[in-house]
Motif scaffolding. Sequence first.
Motif, PDB file in Angstrom:
ATOM      1  N   ALA A 164      16.024 -72.867 -48.638  1.00  0.00           N
ATOM      2  CA  ALA A 164      15.152 -73.988 -48.312  1.00  0.00           C
ATOM      3  C   ALA A 164      15.854 -75.314 -48.573  1.00  0.00           C
ATOM      4  CB  ALA A 164      13.859 -73.892 -49.122  1.00  0.00           C
ATOM      5  N   ASP A 165      16.572 -75.411 -49.690  1.00  0.00           N
ATOM      6  CA  ASP A 165      17.311 -76.638 -49.994  1.00  0.00           C
ATOM      7  C   ASP A 165      18.355 -76.919 -48.914  1.00  0.00           C
ATOM      8  OD1 ASP A 165      15.922 -77.175 -52.324  1.00  0.00           O
ATOM      9  OD2 ASP A 165      17.361 -76.148 -53.619  1.00  0.00           O
ATOM     10  N   ARG A 166      19.045 -75.881 -48.470  1.00  0.00           N
ATOM     11  CA  ARG A 166      20.074 -76.068 -47.444  1.00  0.00           C
ATOM     12  C   ARG A 166      19.451 -76.516 -46.125  1.00  0.00           C
ATOM     13  NH1 ARG A 166      23.883 -70.663 -48.322  1.00  0.00           N
ATOM     14  NH2 ARG A 166      24.141 -70.873 -50.585  1.00  0.00           N
ATOM     15  N   VAL A 167      18.318 -75.932 -45.774  1.00  0.00           N
ATOM     16  CA  VAL A 167      17.646 -76.283 -44.519  1.00  0.00           C
ATOM     17  C   VAL A 167      17.207 -77.741 -44.548  1.00  0.00           C
ATOM     18  CG1 VAL A 167      15.565 -75.892 -43.147  1.00  0.00           C
ATOM     19  CG2 VAL A 167      16.906 -73.943 -43.938  1.00  0.00           C
ATOM     20  N   VAL A 168      16.619 -78.161 -45.656  1.00  0.00           N
ATOM     21  CA  VAL A 168      16.149 -79.539 -45.774  1.00  0.00           C
ATOM     22  C   VAL A 168      17.306 -80.523 -45.642  1.00  0.00           C
ATOM     23  CG1 VAL A 168      15.227 -81.227 -47.416  1.00  0.00           C
ATOM     24  CG2 VAL A 168      14.076 -79.025 -47.111  1.00  0.00           C
ATOM     25  N   ASN A 169      18.449 -80.183 -46.237  1.00  0.00           N
ATOM     26  CA  ASN A 169      19.581 -81.100 -46.268  1.00  0.00           C
ATOM     27  C   ASN A 169      20.482 -80.995 -45.043  1.00  0.00           C
ATOM     28  OD1 ASN A 169      18.968 -82.221 -48.828  1.00  0.00           O
ATOM     29  ND2 ASN A 169      19.781 -80.391 -49.825  1.00  0.00           N
TER      30      ASN A 169
END
Length: 204
Positions: A164-169
């Motif tokens: 999720a962190d990677r997708v957001v960033n």
Amino acid sequence: MPIMPRWPRVEGVMSRVIHVFRKPDRFVAGTVGEPGDRTFYLQASEDVRTISVTIEKQQVVVLAERLGALLEEVASRFGADVPEHVPDDLVDTEPLGVPVEEEFRVGTMGLGWDADSGAVVVELLAITEGEVDETVVLDDTEEGPDAVRVFLTPVAARAFAERADRVVNAGRKPCPLCGEPLDPAGHICPRQNGYRRDVDVTED
């Protein structure tokens, strides 16, 4: 973020629909669209079932953060084996399964801990016009919005949060001067007194 010692089973016919994934093959955050115009989804799959719900970017950020906090809490309170990080090969990097068909838009989210199965429980409730009674969150009451309920091992929960962190960033890169997202068509930077600069934006 309630910690639940027991988890009620979903039985009988209910007026609301609760999609339950007790042993999901996959639960991920993903997007459809180009940077700057992305729609965020959460998608759960188990056997031949796949459910996709739309969600706001900030909700994805909050969910990942609260999952991390919940994992720390269950590790200290229940002695659960919770990894601080997961190997990269355990983080799902594949795109969303297609077709991506919206079941509903997420309004309220709930997190819990099922002590019987040693699983994190994520509940996503459909957005409604009025306020949602908090008693329907993580409950099987017949009244309330439709929901998706997913059971995750601590490892799977941590892997979800990391993806999720990677997708957001992975969206538009920030301006090096003001930190606002860069637009491929050009960027009006407040640090440059509103002067529009054409920039070379590399998409993630």
